[in-house]
Design an enzyme around this catalytic site. Structure first.
Site, mmCIF file in Angstrom:
data_model
loop_
_atom_site.group_PDB
_atom_site.id
_atom_site.type_symbol
_atom_site.label_atom_id
_atom_site.label_comp_id
_atom_site.label_asym_id
_atom_site.label_seq_id
_atom_site.Cartn_x
_atom_site.Cartn_y
_atom_site.Cartn_z
ATOM 1 N N HIS A 63 -32.554 16.887 -15.762
ATOM 2 C CA HIS A 63 -31.143 16.737 -16.143
ATOM 3 C C HIS A 63 -30.342 16.322 -14.917
ATOM 4 O O HIS A 63 -30.871 16.255 -13.799
ATOM 5 C CB HIS A 63 -30.594 18.014 -16.788
ATOM 6 C CG HIS A 63 -30.569 19.224 -15.897
ATOM 7 N ND1 HIS A 63 -31.713 19.855 -15.441
ATOM 8 C CD2 HIS A 63 -29.529 19.930 -15.378
ATOM 9 C CE1 HIS A 63 -31.384 20.896 -14.695
ATOM 10 N NE2 HIS A 63 -30.061 20.953 -14.634
ATOM 11 N N HIS A 65 -27.763 17.597 -13.199
ATOM 12 C CA HIS A 65 -27.145 18.484 -12.221
ATOM 13 C C HIS A 65 -27.747 18.255 -10.839
ATOM 14 O O HIS A 65 -28.959 18.020 -10.691
ATOM 15 C CB HIS A 65 -27.292 19.941 -12.650
ATOM 16 C CG HIS A 65 -26.314 20.319 -13.731
ATOM 17 N ND1 HIS A 65 -26.500 21.398 -14.570
ATOM 18 C CD2 HIS A 65 -25.132 19.749 -14.109
ATOM 19 C CE1 HIS A 65 -25.484 21.481 -15.415
ATOM 20 N NE2 HIS A 65 -24.641 20.490 -15.147
ATOM 21 N N ASP A 67 -28.642 19.933 -8.186
ATOM 22 C CA ASP A 67 -29.772 20.648 -7.588
ATOM 23 C C ASP A 67 -31.103 20.174 -8.152
ATOM 24 O O ASP A 67 -32.162 20.619 -7.694
ATOM 25 C CB ASP A 67 -29.609 22.161 -7.749
ATOM 26 C CG ASP A 67 -29.463 22.619 -9.189
ATOM 27 O OD1 ASP A 67 -28.887 21.874 -9.998
ATOM 28 O OD2 ASP A 67 -29.926 23.735 -9.516
ATOM 29 N N HIS A 68 -31.065 19.249 -9.104
ATOM 30 C CA HIS A 68 -32.291 18.680 -9.676
ATOM 31 C C HIS A 68 -32.446 17.190 -9.388
ATOM 32 O O HIS A 68 -33.504 16.640 -9.681
ATOM 33 C CB HIS A 68 -32.322 18.922 -11.186
ATOM 34 C CG HIS A 68 -32.427 20.370 -11.553
ATOM 35 N ND1 HIS A 68 -33.605 20.952 -11.956
ATOM 36 C CD2 HIS A 68 -31.493 21.353 -11.543
ATOM 37 C CE1 HIS A 68 -33.401 22.241 -12.201
ATOM 38 N NE2 HIS A 68 -32.119 22.505 -11.947
ATOM 39 N N HIS A 142 -28.691 23.372 -22.449
ATOM 40 C CA HIS A 142 -28.017 23.609 -21.179
ATOM 41 C C HIS A 142 -26.628 22.990 -21.267
ATOM 42 O O HIS A 142 -26.244 22.419 -22.299
ATOM 43 C CB HIS A 142 -28.844 23.010 -20.032
ATOM 44 C CG HIS A 142 -28.396 23.454 -18.667
ATOM 45 N ND1 HIS A 142 -28.180 24.765 -18.337
ATOM 46 C CD2 HIS A 142 -28.151 22.733 -17.531
ATOM 47 C CE1 HIS A 142 -27.809 24.849 -17.079
ATOM 48 N NE2 HIS A 142 -27.773 23.632 -16.567
ATOM 49 N N ASP A 212 -33.449 23.315 -16.777
ATOM 50 C CA ASP A 212 -32.557 24.444 -17.050
ATOM 51 C C ASP A 212 -32.427 24.619 -18.560
ATOM 52 O O ASP A 212 -32.262 23.645 -19.307
ATOM 53 C CB ASP A 212 -31.191 24.202 -16.420
ATOM 54 C CG ASP A 212 -31.240 24.288 -14.899
ATOM 55 O OD1 ASP A 212 -32.336 24.519 -14.356
ATOM 56 O OD2 ASP A 212 -30.178 24.128 -14.267
ATOM 57 N N HIS A 271 -36.828 28.644 -10.057
ATOM 58 C CA HIS A 271 -35.382 28.419 -10.165
ATOM 59 C C HIS A 271 -34.624 29.737 -10.058
ATOM 60 O O HIS A 271 -33.804 30.090 -10.893
ATOM 61 C CB HIS A 271 -35.072 27.717 -11.498
ATOM 62 C CG HIS A 271 -33.719 27.070 -11.555
ATOM 63 N ND1 HIS A 271 -32.623 27.702 -12.086
ATOM 64 C CD2 HIS A 271 -33.277 25.841 -11.186
ATOM 65 C CE1 HIS A 271 -31.576 26.894 -12.047
ATOM 66 N NE2 HIS A 271 -31.955 25.758 -11.490
#
Length: 325
Positions: A63, A65, A67-68, A142, A212, A271
């Site tokens: 996805h 976001h 941090d990914h 999410h 997530d 995570h």
């Protein structure tokens, strides 16, 4: 059959002991590998793990976001600066392609190799990467569109039928070697066909790597065939109750109860919120999973390595626990 190397196991932000999300997956003894997510700093983790960007075949982003995915463009740029020429397959939400295109335009990023972008939303059947591996996206829940990736690894073995060779009185040596290499041979004035002497067996394993997700049960149907599930356990249940549903993450209890209900054989938790990055925090996540799940499980650390063999058995090859160094 599958080897997992965790490059980042933190949620949200990195800490001194954990980077943000990144997972390398290799099949068999091949040097080729795929990457699931690329949080900021992933390319540095790749160097420490002694993985080669020249052998990276595909990147799957769960996805959008940061941090990914914030490490993706730097990783691609470094691969180009290191002389890569072969394509990289990029499976991701379409916004990732828009971000890539804008970055190329605004920062003069010119890659000397092609990116084969595949919109994850448009994949309606497993994507066959090669003869050994296929990739299947699974929709999750999410704050933004998020996906898990089901990874199927296939291993085909060719063995000589020793009993039949002895019956035909074919001596060991070059003739056996030729048969093993797929050739027909001549013996006692007759042709011995390779297909009549070779016993071929095919084995496969199936792993699910989640992005997530606050509803583990969305994976129930796919997990019926899974040998291992790698899933976020961002919080303990007590902390999730305080935080509330807004972040849309799973607790260790939620994932453990789901895994127990479906009789999942193997689970790897990852995570983790930075509040759990010390030994006591990891123990809290571990204790909560153990309370609700009776199968084999691990709490992933950066640089942990695990292997899933052809029988679906999971084992740890290397521990990256900072307090064990």
């Amino acid at each position: 059959m599958l080897k997992f190397t965790f490059l980042g196991t933190s949620s949200g932000v990195p800490s001194l002991t954990r980077n943000v999300s990144g997972l390398a997956i290799q099949s068999g003894k091949s040097k080729d590998w795929i990457l699931i997510d690329a949080g900021e700093g992933t390319q540095h983790r790749i160097q420490h793990a002694k993985l080669s960007l020249q052998h990276l075949k595909a990147i799957c982003i769960t996805h959008v976001h940061g941090d990914h995915c914030y490490g993706l463009l730097g990783l691609l740029a470094s691969a180009g600066m290191n002389g890569r020429k072969s394509p990289i397959i990029l499976i991701a939400p379409k916004q990732i392609q828009q971000w890539f295109d804008a970055t190329c335009q605004l920062t003069e990023l010119f890659l000397p190799y092609p990116i084969e972008f595949i919109d994850v939303n448009l994949i309606d059947q497993p994507y066959v990467l090669n003869e050994q591996m296929s990739i299947e996206p699974i929709a999750l829940s999410h704050r933004v569109a998020s996906y898990a990736y089901g990874i199927t690894a296939i291993q085909t073995q060719r063995k000589l039928n020793i009993e039949k060779l002895n019956q035909l009185e074919i001596p060991k040596g070059k003739l056996w070697g030729d048969l093993q290499q797929g050739q027909d041979i001549e013996w006692n004035a007759q042709t011995i066909f390779n297909q009549d002497i070779i016993i071929q067996t095919t084995q496969h394993v199936y792993a699910i790597v989640g992005g997530d997700n606050d509803q583990p049960r969305l994976l129930a149907d796919k997990c019926k065939d899974a040998d291992v599930l790698i899933h976020e356990t961002t919080y303990t249940q007590a902390v999730l109750d305080k935080v509330g549903p807004g972040p849309m993450h799973s607790s260790a209890k939620m994932v453990a109860e789901f895994a127990q209900d479906i009789q999942l054989p193997n689970l790897i938790a990852t995570h983790l919120s930075p509040r759990y990055h010390d030994q006591a925090g990891v123990q809290a996540i571990q204790d909560e999973i153990a309370q609700y799940y009776q199968g084999l499980f691990f709490i992933a650390n950066d640089f942990d390595q695990y292997e899933l063999n052809a029988q679906g058995e999971l084992s740890q090859l290397h521990s990256g626990k900072p307090w064990e160094k």
